[in-house]
Scaffold this motif. Structure first.
Motif, mmCIF file in Angstrom:
data_model
loop_
_atom_site.group_PDB
_atom_site.id
_atom_site.type_symbol
_atom_site.label_atom_id
_atom_site.label_comp_id
_atom_site.label_asym_id
_atom_site.label_seq_id
_atom_site.Cartn_x
_atom_site.Cartn_y
_atom_site.Cartn_z
ATOM 1 N N ILE A 132 0.828 -1.221 0.000
ATOM 2 C CA ILE A 132 0.000 0.000 0.000
ATOM 3 C C ILE A 132 0.858 1.266 0.000
ATOM 4 C CG2 ILE A 132 -2.101 -0.949 1.030
ATOM 5 C CD1 ILE A 132 -1.055 0.143 3.739
ATOM 6 N N ASP A 133 2.105 1.161 0.408
ATOM 7 C CA ASP A 133 2.949 2.354 0.410
ATOM 8 C C ASP A 133 3.729 2.527 -0.891
ATOM 9 O OD1 ASP A 133 2.109 3.520 2.774
ATOM 10 O OD2 ASP A 133 3.301 2.116 3.958
ATOM 11 N N THR A 134 3.361 1.753 -1.894
ATOM 12 C CA THR A 134 3.936 1.960 -3.231
ATOM 13 C C THR A 134 2.814 2.470 -4.139
ATOM 14 O OG1 THR A 134 3.323 -0.188 -4.159
ATOM 15 C CG2 THR A 134 5.341 -0.112 -2.815
ATOM 16 N N ASP A 135 3.150 2.822 -5.389
ATOM 17 C CA ASP A 135 2.059 3.243 -6.283
ATOM 18 C C ASP A 135 1.480 2.066 -7.064
ATOM 19 O OD1 ASP A 135 4.139 2.872 -7.913
ATOM 20 O OD2 ASP A 135 4.274 4.949 -8.645
ATOM 21 N N GLN A 136 1.843 0.841 -6.640
ATOM 22 C CA GLN A 136 1.254 -0.341 -7.277
ATOM 23 C C GLN A 136 0.763 -1.324 -6.222
ATOM 24 O OE1 GLN A 136 4.322 -1.735 -9.943
ATOM 25 N NE2 GLN A 136 3.447 -0.498 -11.575
ATOM 26 N N PRO A 137 -0.243 -0.923 -5.460
ATOM 27 C CA PRO A 137 -0.742 -1.855 -4.442
ATOM 28 C C PRO A 137 -1.506 -3.020 -5.083
ATOM 29 C CG PRO A 137 -2.129 0.095 -4.525
ATOM 30 C CD PRO A 137 -1.013 0.323 -5.509
ATOM 31 N N SER A 138 -1.798 -4.016 -4.299
ATOM 32 C CA SER A 138 -2.613 -5.122 -4.814
ATOM 33 C C SER A 138 -3.416 -5.725 -3.667
ATOM 34 C CB SER A 138 -1.731 -6.195 -5.469
ATOM 35 O OG SER A 138 -0.839 -6.717 -4.513
ATOM 36 N N VAL A 139 -4.413 -6.498 -4.056
ATOM 37 C CA VAL A 139 -5.252 -7.186 -3.075
ATOM 38 C C VAL A 139 -5.332 -8.647 -3.512
ATOM 39 C CG1 VAL A 139 -7.526 -7.281 -1.961
ATOM 40 C CG2 VAL A 139 -6.628 -5.084 -2.741
ATOM 41 N N SER A 140 -5.107 -9.559 -2.582
ATOM 42 C CA SER A 140 -5.224 -10.975 -2.937
ATOM 43 C C SER A 140 -6.396 -11.594 -2.190
ATOM 44 C CB SER A 140 -3.926 -11.729 -2.598
ATOM 45 O OG SER A 140 -3.675 -11.645 -1.215
#
Ligand code: RFL
Length: 394
Positions: A132-140
């Motif tokens: 979340i602290d990058t500009d490419q978060p993800s959700v699994s």
């Protein structure tokens, strides 16, 4: 798979964010742990503030609500053996809407998935947010049908998964403060298959403990009884529930309550929390995921909607116009109203529970607070504003 926004949780907050995004043609994916049938029937809130309804209306989300909701312009306190009607509509020109939360959730799911073409997965397991602290978060998550593990990449995650969700825990502890308050009080929350016994909300402030009546529909009424925290609902058989409700809500000249079968009986431990600042990097929390307000003043769903309006609008402004001001000011704008409502709930808690504290001094000051509402116009106006949520600045 990639979506601009992944919304975790299909409660009032998550579905409102999803609807606002879809109205602006922004793609998003909503992930919900329960089934559609379950969320469309889960009984909870009912009392909605007028600004919240207007906010839904402005976004095309209040058609059924405006057709079917009841309007409430007064509540009634019962204490010291008497009844005292409080006509807050007359004092403010504003009112409450009563619309059961499952109906609102049903409307919002239908609009999001069936009308605005939003994507939603029900029954997902093991939801986790990453990076979340990058500009490419993800959700699994794990897919319910196949057991397959899936990863969805996105620009933003909206954490709308309520008090027991997983997104709050993803905020880095060193940058987030979670402030908690425990009232040391339980409420037995009841739903009765019975018409309301008065046309408005009733608050019984009694030496045995608080009791409340909240009309939900002509057939179903919500009641609350103060009880010890952690009490077992089995300690409250049908006869005991109705005897205590009759006593605590009794007043001179008032007919007995209309009794009925109890279709829900749960003990809620009254507590509040606020996670500040509600945001870390690309994760934005909304609703109960970020802050819980005990149902004392019926504020939780209203706050969830307030967050959702701000977050939905801010995401649209960023994703369609590159305007970051809404996202930048999001947490602060939400938290003003959150703290205002927390303070009111704490104040109201003493009004509701002070008479039963087993302390003659608190019983005396509680009675003074109650009497002041019916003798001082200024006190009455202040209460009415806070009860209706019109006093909060945002
Ligand atoms: P919700 O409604 O809890 O929705 C969260 C959703 O997230 C799902 N979820 C997950 N999904 C994916 N992955 C996970 N790991 C997940 N974990 C959870 C859940 O299944 C759920 O569908 O949160 P939201 O949207 O923030 O809305 C908050 C309101 O529901 C809540 O504040 C109100 O119900 C509080 N409340 C009241 N609020 C009012 O404004 N007025 C009222 O009259 C009122 N009465 C009440 C209430 C709450 C009550 N209870 C049960 C605590 C009366 C009661 C009895």
């Amino acid at each position: 798979q990639r979506f601009p926004v992944v919304v975790v949780g299909a409660g009032p907050a998550g579905l409102t964010v999803g609807n606002i995004l879809r109205a602006a043609s922004v793609d998003c994916l909503v992930l919900e742990a329960e089934s559609r049938e379950f969320i469309e029937q889960r009984p909870r809130a009912g009392v909605m503030e007028e600004w919240a309804v207007r906010g839904l209306e402005k976004r095309g989300l209040a058609r059924n609500l405006l057709d079917r909701a009841e309007l409430h312009t007064a509540c009634e306190f019962r204490f010291d053996g008497e009844r005292y009607r409080f006509p807050y509509g007359e004092l403010t020109g504003s009112h409450h809407f009563v619309y059961p939360q499952p109906l609102l959730v049903t409307d919002l799911v239908r609009e999001y998935a069936d009308v605005r073409g939003g994507q939603i997965r029900f029954g997902v397991r093991d939801v986790r947010v990453h990076d979340i602290d990058t500009d490419q978060p993800s959700v699994s998550y794990t897919c319910p049908e196949t057991g397959e593990h899936r990863v969805v990449h996105c620009d933003f995650v909206a954490g709308c998964d309520g008090a027991r969700g997983v997104t709050r825990a993803a905020l880095p502890p060193e940058r987030v403060r979670v402030a908690r308050h425990d009232y040391g009080i339980g409420w037995l929350a009841l739903l009765a298959e019975a018409p309301p016994s008065a046309d408005c909300v009733l608050f019984g402030c009694h030496a045995n403990g608080f009791a409340g009546q909240m009309p939900r529909s002509p057939e179903v009424t919500r009641y609350y009884l103060q009880c010890p925290p952690g009490d077992d609902p089995e300690n409250w058989p049908h006869e005991r529930v109705w005897a205590e409700l009759q006593e605590r809500l009794g007043a001179s000249g008032v007919p007995p309550l209309t009794e009925g079968r109890l279709i829900e009986k749960r003990v809620l431990d009254m507590h509040d929390y606020v996670a500040e600042p509600m945001v870390s990097g690309r994760l934005f929390l909304a609703g109960d995921a970020a802050h819980l307000v005990a149902p004392i003043a019926a504020k939780g769903m209203n706050l969830a909607l307030h967050d959702a309006f701000l977050l939905g609008d801010a995401l649209v402004a960023h994703l369609t116009g590159g305007d970051d001001s809404g996202l930048g000011g999001y947490a602060e704008a939400c938290l003003r109203r959150v703290w205002d409502y927390q303070e009111f709930s704490q104040w109201l808690s003493e009004v509701f529970h002070g008479s039963a504290a087993g302390d003659a001094f608190r019983a005396g000051t509680t009675l003074a607070r109650l009497r002041r509402l019916f003798t001082s116009r200024a006190a009455a106006a202040a209460f009415a504003e806070q009860y209706l949520g019109t006093a909060a600045q945002y």
